[in-house]
Design a protein around this motif. Structure first.
Motif, short mmCIF file in Angstrom:
data_model
loop_
_atom_site.label_atom_id
_atom_site.label_comp_id
_atom_site.label_asym_id
_atom_site.label_seq_id
_atom_site.Cartn_x
_atom_site.Cartn_y
_atom_site.Cartn_z
N HIS A 1 -25.07 49.78 -15.81
CA HIS A 1 -25.03 50.30 -14.38
C HIS A 1 -23.99 50.00 -13.43
O HIS A 1 -23.87 48.64 -13.69
CB HIS A 1 -26.63 50.01 -13.60
CG HIS A 1 -27.87 50.65 -14.13
ND1 HIS A 1 -27.98 52.11 -14.32
CD2 HIS A 1 -28.59 50.25 -15.24
CE1 HIS A 1 -29.10 52.04 -14.98
NE2 HIS A 1 -29.65 51.21 -15.47
N VAL A 2 -23.44 50.54 -12.93
CA VAL A 2 -22.30 50.31 -11.94
C VAL A 2 -22.45 50.78 -10.51
O VAL A 2 -22.76 51.95 -10.35
CB VAL A 2 -20.98 50.98 -12.63
CG1 VAL A 2 -19.62 50.15 -11.59
CG2 VAL A 2 -20.63 50.55 -13.90
N VAL A 3 -22.95 49.85 -9.55
CA VAL A 3 -22.82 50.18 -8.25
C VAL A 3 -21.74 49.59 -7.29
O VAL A 3 -21.35 48.51 -7.51
CB VAL A 3 -24.21 49.33 -7.64
CG1 VAL A 3 -24.57 49.72 -6.32
CG2 VAL A 3 -25.35 49.76 -8.70
N THR A 4 -21.37 50.53 -6.51
CA THR A 4 -20.15 50.05 -5.83
C THR A 4 -20.87 49.54 -4.24
O THR A 4 -21.83 50.21 -3.65
CB THR A 4 -19.46 51.41 -5.09
OG1 THR A 4 -18.72 51.71 -6.42
CG2 THR A 4 -18.17 50.71 -4.24
N VAL A 5 -20.70 48.22 -4.02
CA VAL A 5 -21.26 47.47 -3.08
C VAL A 5 -20.38 47.07 -1.98
O VAL A 5 -19.25 46.54 -2.35
CB VAL A 5 -22.13 46.26 -3.47
CG1 VAL A 5 -23.41 46.87 -4.41
CG2 VAL A 5 -21.47 45.36 -4.03
N THR A 6 -20.71 46.88 -0.81
CA THR A 6 -19.86 46.43 0.34
C THR A 6 -21.01 45.56 1.07
O THR A 6 -21.22 45.95 1.97
CB THR A 6 -19.19 47.48 1.12
OG1 THR A 6 -18.23 48.33 0.40
CG2 THR A 6 -18.23 47.07 2.39
N PRO A 7 -20.97 44.30 1.27
CA PRO A 7 -21.89 43.71 1.94
C PRO A 7 -21.52 43.55 3.27
O PRO A 7 -20.33 43.25 3.32
CB PRO A 7 -21.70 42.00 1.23
CG PRO A 7 -21.32 42.21 -0.19
CD PRO A 7 -20.40 43.63 -0.04
N ASN A 8 -22.41 43.83 4.20
CA ASN A 8 -21.95 43.92 5.41
C ASN A 8 -22.75 42.84 6.48
O ASN A 8 -22.50 42.76 7.74
CB ASN A 8 -22.31 45.36 6.09
CG ASN A 8 -23.64 45.67 5.94
OD1 ASN A 8 -24.73 44.87 5.51
ND2 ASN A 8 -24.21 46.88 6.35
N GLU A 9 -23.34 41.83 5.77
CA GLU A 9 -24.07 40.72 6.54
C GLU A 9 -23.92 39.63 5.69
O GLU A 9 -24.22 39.62 4.37
CB GLU A 9 -25.59 41.04 6.81
CG GLU A 9 -25.84 42.16 7.79
CD GLU A 9 -27.46 42.18 8.21
OE1 GLU A 9 -27.99 41.37 7.91
OE2 GLU A 9 -27.37 43.44 8.49
N SER A 10 -23.50 38.52 6.39
CA SER A 10 -23.50 37.12 5.65
C SER A 10 -24.84 36.53 5.68
O SER A 10 -25.79 37.01 6.15
CB SER A 10 -22.63 36.12 6.44
OG SER A 10 -21.40 36.73 6.65
#
Length: 179
Positions: free
Chosen positions: A145-154
């Protein structure tokens, strides 16, 4: 006359529907239609479902890619099992695998940077539950499975296996760091 079959006048579909019963059937049908339309809307506009890509893969192929990433981007090791912590650069492919009874490796990602997260299970079905973000994916051996993620909280996020995978299932936890 047979004792097995009911008399013809006792068949429910041959009797007229009472007005109250008909009203409740109409309300139930209307509610089903409303929920069907709402589910379609939630899927299209509500961003409720992850957009994942899924590919066939073998455990050996995936392990080779994951090991190459670990060899290149390891910054330290953690836990008694000396699981590597990797900090890949933004925009790169990041590999995380589930196997009895751990996730490997531990990931350290940067806030507001985008990554392609590749997930699979090597041996049995496992769950990938990222908390408190409430992202859940079932990992099946042979599928990537490939998910594009952009974490927006540290912070530190918990990874939990939410698919029973055997006697050590309760110990299958890990973490993901966002700096």
């Amino acid at each position: 006359m047979s004792a097995i079959l009911p008399p013809a006048d006792r068949l429910w579909y041959k009797h007229p529907i009472d007005r109250v019963e008909g009203t409740w059937i109409a309300i139930a049908l209307l509610w089903c239609i409303i929920l069907f339309v709402m589910m379609t809307g939630w899927h299209i506009w509500g961003k409720q479902n992850l957009s994942t890509e899924t590919y066939r893969s073998t455990p050996a192929q995936f392990m080779e890619k994951a090991q190459a990433m670990v060899d290149k981007y390891t910054v330290r090791t953690e836990t008694e099992e000396k699981i590597p912590v990797v900090a890949p650069p933004a925009g790169s492919d990041v590999y995380l695998l589930a196997r009895l009874w751990n996730f490997w490796p531990i990931l350290e990602l940067e806030k507001d940077k985008t990554y392609r997260l590749h997930l699979t299970a090597l041996d049995y079905n496992h769950g990938f539950s990222l908390q408190p973000a409430n992202i859940n994916i079932q990992l099946v051996p042979g599928f990537e499975h490939v998910v594009t993620v952009t974490p927006n909280e540290s912070g530190t996020y918990s990874l939990v296996c939410n698919e029973y995978c055997g006697i050590g299932h309760h110990r299958m936890v890990s973490r993901l760091y966002v700096k």
